[in-house]
Design a protein around this motif. Sequence first.
Motif, PDB file in Angstrom:
ATOM      1  N   LEU A 100       0.813  -1.223   0.000  1.00 42.43           N
ATOM      2  CA  LEU A 100       0.000   0.000   0.000  1.00 42.43           C
ATOM      3  C   LEU A 100       0.848   1.276   0.000  1.00 42.43           C
ATOM      4  N   GLU A 101       2.161   1.123   0.066  1.00 42.44           N
ATOM      5  CA  GLU A 101       3.032   2.290   0.297  1.00 42.44           C
ATOM      6  C   GLU A 101       2.912   3.346  -0.813  1.00 42.44           C
ATOM      7  N   GLN A 102       3.137   2.905  -2.057  1.00 43.08           N
ATOM      8  CA  GLN A 102       3.134   3.854  -3.154  1.00 43.08           C
ATOM      9  C   GLN A 102       1.761   4.504  -3.338  1.00 43.08           C
ATOM     10  N   ALA A 103       0.725   3.661  -3.287  1.00 40.96           N
ATOM     11  CA  ALA A 103      -0.643   4.170  -3.473  1.00 40.96           C
ATOM     12  C   ALA A 103      -0.997   5.167  -2.369  1.00 40.96           C
ATOM     13  N   THR A 104      -0.504   4.920  -1.157  1.00 42.00           N
ATOM     14  CA  THR A 104      -0.810   5.815  -0.031  1.00 42.00           C
ATOM     15  C   THR A 104      -0.095   7.154  -0.203  1.00 42.00           C
ATOM     16  N   ILE A 105       1.165   7.094  -0.617  1.00 42.41           N
ATOM     17  CA  ILE A 105       1.923   8.343  -0.818  1.00 42.41           C
ATOM     18  C   ILE A 105       1.282   9.171  -1.938  1.00 42.41           C
ATOM     19  N   GLU A 106       0.810   8.487  -2.986  1.00 36.41           N
ATOM     20  CA  GLU A 106       0.136   9.203  -4.083  1.00 36.41           C
ATOM     21  C   GLU A 106      -1.183   9.824  -3.617  1.00 36.41           C
ATOM     22  N   LEU A 107      -1.904   9.099  -2.765  1.00 35.72           N
ATOM     23  CA  LEU A 107      -3.171   9.640  -2.261  1.00 35.72           C
ATOM     24  C   LEU A 107      -2.925  10.867  -1.375  1.00 35.72           C
ATOM     25  N   PHE A 108      -1.919  10.790  -0.506  1.00 38.20           N
ATOM     26  CA  PHE A 108      -1.593  11.956   0.327  1.00 38.20           C
ATOM     27  C   PHE A 108      -1.188  13.141  -0.552  1.00 38.20           C
ATOM     28  N   SER A 109      -0.472  12.870  -1.635  1.00 42.27           N
ATOM     29  CA  SER A 109      -0.044  13.944  -2.512  1.00 42.27           C
ATOM     30  C   SER A 109      -1.271  14.633  -3.116  1.00 42.27           C
ATOM     31  N   GLN A 110      -2.224  13.834  -3.582  1.00 45.57           N
ATOM     32  CA  GLN A 110      -3.457  14.409  -4.141  1.00 45.57           C
ATOM     33  C   GLN A 110      -4.238  15.164  -3.057  1.00 45.57           C
ATOM     34  N   ALA A 111      -4.156  14.660  -1.825  1.00 44.13           N
ATOM     35  CA  ALA A 111      -4.886  15.295  -0.722  1.00 44.13           C
ATOM     36  C   ALA A 111      -4.215  16.591  -0.265  1.00 44.13           C
ATOM     37  N   GLY A 112      -2.933  16.784  -0.645  1.00 47.99           N
ATOM     38  CA  GLY A 112      -2.270  18.047  -0.319  1.00 47.99           C
ATOM     39  C   GLY A 112      -1.013  17.926   0.527  1.00 47.99           C
ATOM     40  N   HIS A 115       2.857  16.457   0.657  1.00 47.72           N
ATOM     41  CA  HIS A 115       3.945  15.827  -0.087  1.00 47.72           C
ATOM     42  C   HIS A 115       4.807  15.014   0.877  1.00 47.72           C
ATOM     43  N   ILE A 116       4.886  13.714   0.613  1.00 52.02           N
ATOM     44  CA  ILE A 116       5.678  12.823   1.461  1.00 52.02           C
ATOM     45  C   ILE A 116       6.857  12.333   0.633  1.00 52.02           C
ATOM     46  N   SER A 117       8.071  12.434   1.181  1.00 48.63           N
ATOM     47  CA  SER A 117       9.193  11.876   0.418  1.00 48.63           C
ATOM     48  C   SER A 117       9.921  10.819   1.230  1.00 48.63           C
ATOM     49  N   THR A 118      10.157   9.693   0.553  1.00 40.11           N
ATOM     50  CA  THR A 118      10.848   8.580   1.193  1.00 40.11           C
ATOM     51  C   THR A 118      12.247   8.509   0.588  1.00 40.11           C
ATOM     52  N   TYR A 125      13.153   4.603   7.207  1.00 34.96           N
ATOM     53  CA  TYR A 125      11.761   4.288   7.513  1.00 34.96           C
ATOM     54  C   TYR A 125      10.990   5.484   8.070  1.00 34.96           C
ATOM     55  N   PHE A 126      11.619   6.680   8.046  1.00 41.42           N
ATOM     56  CA  PHE A 126      10.916   7.882   8.518  1.00 41.42           C
ATOM     57  C   PHE A 126      10.810   8.878   7.377  1.00 41.42           C
ATOM     58  N   PRO A 127       9.763   8.756   6.556  1.00 41.01           N
ATOM     59  CA  PRO A 127       9.615   9.676   5.419  1.00 41.01           C
ATOM     60  C   PRO A 127       9.424  11.106   5.919  1.00 41.01           C
ATOM     61  N   SER A 128       9.809  12.076   5.098  1.00 39.83           N
ATOM     62  CA  SER A 128       9.537  13.458   5.503  1.00 39.83           C
ATOM     63  C   SER A 128       8.231  13.910   4.860  1.00 39.83           C
ATOM     64  N   ILE A 129       7.565  14.829   5.547  1.00 40.40           N
ATOM     65  CA  ILE A 129       6.265  15.325   5.077  1.00 40.40           C
ATOM     66  C   ILE A 129       6.266  16.840   5.210  1.00 40.40           C
ATOM     67  N   ASP A 130       5.625  17.531   4.259  1.00 39.71           N
ATOM     68  CA  ASP A 130       5.684  19.000   4.267  1.00 39.71           C
ATOM     69  C   ASP A 130       4.607  19.592   5.179  1.00 39.71           C
ATOM     70  N   ASP A 131       4.481  19.044   6.379  1.00 36.84           N
ATOM     71  CA  ASP A 131       3.541  19.569   7.374  1.00 36.84           C
ATOM     72  C   ASP A 131       4.227  19.432   8.737  1.00 36.84           C
ATOM     73  N   PRO A 132       4.602  20.557   9.348  1.00 38.95           N
ATOM     74  CA  PRO A 132       5.337  20.490  10.616  1.00 38.95           C
ATOM     75  C   PRO A 132       4.502  19.870  11.745  1.00 38.95           C
ATOM     76  N   GLU A 133       3.188  19.715  11.516  1.00 37.71           N
ATOM     77  CA  GLU A 133       2.336  19.142  12.572  1.00 37.71           C
ATOM     78  C   GLU A 133       2.273  17.615  12.533  1.00 37.71           C
ATOM     79  N   ILE A 134       2.952  17.010  11.519  1.00 39.57           N
ATOM     80  CA  ILE A 134       2.886  15.548  11.378  1.00 39.57           C
ATOM     81  C   ILE A 134       4.294  14.969  11.361  1.00 39.57           C
TER      82      ILE A 134
END
Length: 292
Positions: free
Chosen positions: A13-25, A27-30, A35-44
């Motif tokens: 589910l990894e790739q599909a989940t990262i793509e869904l988050f991207s569409q939702a707004g 950006h997650i980068s692995t 095992y700790f992807p970065s995300i462009d939201d300081p609250e997460i």
Amino acid sequence: MTRLKLGLPKGSLEQATIELFSQAGWHISTSSRNYFPSIDDPEIVCSLVRPQEMARYVADGTLDMGLTGLDWILEWECEQKVAQIGALEYSKSSNRPCRWVLIVRQDSEIKRVEDLQGKRVATELEGFTRRHLQQRGVEADVLFSWGATEAKVVEGLVDAAVEITETGSTIRAHGLRIVEDLLETRTMIIANHDAVRDDWKKSKIDQITLLLNAALTARHKAVLKMNVPVARSAEVLAILPSLQSPTINPLSDPAWQAVETVVDRSQVRDLIWRLKQAGAVGILEYDLKKVV
Ligand SMILES: Nc1ncnc2c1ncn2[C@@H]1O[C@H](COP(=O)(O)OP(=O)(O)OP(=O)(O)O)[C@@H](O)[C@H]1O
Ligand SMILES: O=P(O)(O)OC[C@H]1O[C@H](OP(=O)(O)OP(=O)(O)O)[C@H](O)[C@@H]1O
Ligand SMILES: [Mg+2]
């Protein structure tokens, strides 16, 4: 500063989940060995976790929120141990649920679950399968499988298998037969019980849930825009699905109007054909990113 600890499913589910988050707004980068992807939201703060273990870490508060399959929540009997926020309809390669099915060789005498009495069944979903068979009064030898389960049925190592299928291609490639569906599984949003009692965390969980759902809904929708002669406007409007009330705007030529509406993607090809015949011109179809 409070941050929401979010578990993302590693693997299928990894790739599909990262793509869904991207569409939702978001950006997650692995990066390959982290095992700790970065995300462009300081609250997460994100971590990649195997779906099989997600519910355990959400239940004990290591994670506030996580995405995993319903199958693994049921396998570990975590239905009450985590808050089930909602289901998301996407899998590894489609926007559909997956099925756990009982599979046998084409020539097998097994025609229903009850015929498994005394037989050997391989599966990765061992606990669920045991409980399912028990509920149906069947005593069979359930053997844990680490993977490549279909092959064990073909090779005759076991009489049957309980295996997940999405597109059906693996079952087809092995010439196997589906006896029965045992479980329909979707990706689930789960949360820690204490996290949902915390106002800040609950609101962050709700924000993510709303936007993930909005992104998924948008995948099934499209916008149709067209110009219509005022004289034929009623004819065109009669064709458009009645649930959404179309937006109508005047054009500089008073004999024409612009009509815009959201429709199911599955209807688009029929609608365009019929709208064209009803006098619509300049028909445009747009993709959507979110529908709230
Ligand atoms: N096409 C798919 N195949 C397998 N699991 C899927 C698929 N689509 C969604 N899932 C979900 O993904 C989760 C399993 O993912 P995971 O990556 O752990 O399994 P896997 O693909 O079998 O991994 P592995 O590569 O170790 O065999 C389950 O919750 C399952 O419901
Ligand atoms: O219906 P399909 O779209 O073909 O998908 C289902 C297949 O995908 C998974 O295999 P996986 O890649 O996890 O390999 P594994 O059996 O070695 O775990 C699953 O175990 C099935 O074999
Ligand atoms: Mg697998």
